[in-house]
Design an enzyme around this catalytic site. Sequence first.
Site, PDB file in Angstrom:
ATOM      1  CD1 TRP A 283      -1.925  -2.310   1.863  1.00  0.00           C
ATOM      2  CD2 TRP A 283      -2.887  -1.431   0.043  1.00  0.00           C
ATOM      3  NE1 TRP A 283      -2.871  -3.204   1.403  1.00  0.00           N
ATOM      4  CE2 TRP A 283      -3.473  -2.693   0.298  1.00  0.00           C
ATOM      5  CE3 TRP A 283      -3.326  -0.689  -1.053  1.00  0.00           C
ATOM      6  CZ2 TRP A 283      -4.481  -3.233  -0.502  1.00  0.00           C
ATOM      7  CZ3 TRP A 283      -4.332  -1.220  -1.859  1.00  0.00           C
ATOM      8  CH2 TRP A 283      -4.898  -2.473  -1.577  1.00  0.00           C
TER       9      TRP A 283
ATOM     10  CG  ASP B  98      -3.358   3.771   4.500  1.00  0.00           C
ATOM     11  OD1 ASP B  98      -4.397   3.574   5.163  1.00  0.00           O
ATOM     12  OD2 ASP B  98      -3.109   3.190   3.433  1.00  0.00           O
TER      13      ASP B  98
ATOM     14  CE  LYS C  96      -7.950  -3.049   5.013  1.00  0.00           C
ATOM     15  NZ  LYS C  96      -8.020  -4.353   4.369  1.00  0.00           N
TER      16      LYS C  96
END
Length: 365
Positions: free
Chosen positions: A106, A176, A200
């Site tokens: 990511w 993030d 999540k």
Amino acid sequence: MNPSNHRAYNFNAGPSALPLEVLEKAQKELTNFRGTGMSIMEMSHRSAAFEEVHNGAISRLRKLYSISDEYEVLFLQGGASLQFSMIPMNFLKAGQKAGYVMSGSWSEKAIKEAKLFGEPYQVASTKENQYRNIPSLENIEFNSEDAYVHVTSNNTIYGTQWSKFPNTGDVPLIADMSSDIMSKPVDVNQFGMIYAGAQKNLGPSGVTVVIVRKDLLEKANTEIPTILKYSTHADNNSLYNTPPTFGIYMLGEVLNWIEEKGGLEAVAKNNEEKANLIYDAIDDSNGFYTGHATLESRSLMNITFRVADEKLEKQFLVEAAEAGFVGLAGHRSVGGCRASTYNAVPVEACQALREFMIEFQSSNS
């Protein structure tokens, strides 16, 4: 399959498990939301009923993270992936650079998008070690003139997580936190911005939470599309355009659930207990199972491991699925196995997986 409520042992990496209590409450309110005669999905996002839901979710998030008035709390769309572009569009000015800490897939995606708008560079990377660990704080070198430094707090694919964050001083630290937000207490004041997809730990997919310091908004670039300006959403309480109303409602209920569980300290303790159940099964297996992440970088959210050989690994995943375990296959880019133990995954599911792993080893050693 869990005999008590016939729900799967859900270890999906995202979208992932939601608290059963929240799902049951949403089920009761689905067709008639609190006496309105409408579903939350049917009502105007500018109605008084939704305004209460919307502002209540913001208030709960502020309370749980002790977010000061120096920060805006935004609910956006486009997932964390859109933030990869919005961040440099808003904060990376001509002639400036931005530092990116490379700790997994990511962060690779984030820096790729930033290259379209400016000059991002790597301040540290563990790619040469197959992203088995988080970079050491002393190895993170950045420039005092940088627009920001970007980190990924938890790496779902590789199963690593930051335990401490770098002190970047006057350079804004942007994180993030998509896969570990609200899983433990965090000092928001250490960051210029935190962002996270909801799917999540916070609710269903479709909502992205952004916590951003107001002084950054005041200095942000203005020659960009209106909808992509953080200030647009801050000035309109995230209601500039129609928001994902059902997702925000669910997010608020998940935050309420966290409060009822005792807050972030209680949630963090529970998450550590859950992860240790599985890590102990790996560590006590005499090499039958091997973890991907180094000990000091292990994630409490995503436990990545391999089985003794490829044939047994495939058998493990097949038998696990037959036993009611869902989502244990590793990410397609790396293979192996992965158990995602987010907030809503119950201790009982982790205990059941531990017992399955021990039994599988015993039957195949």
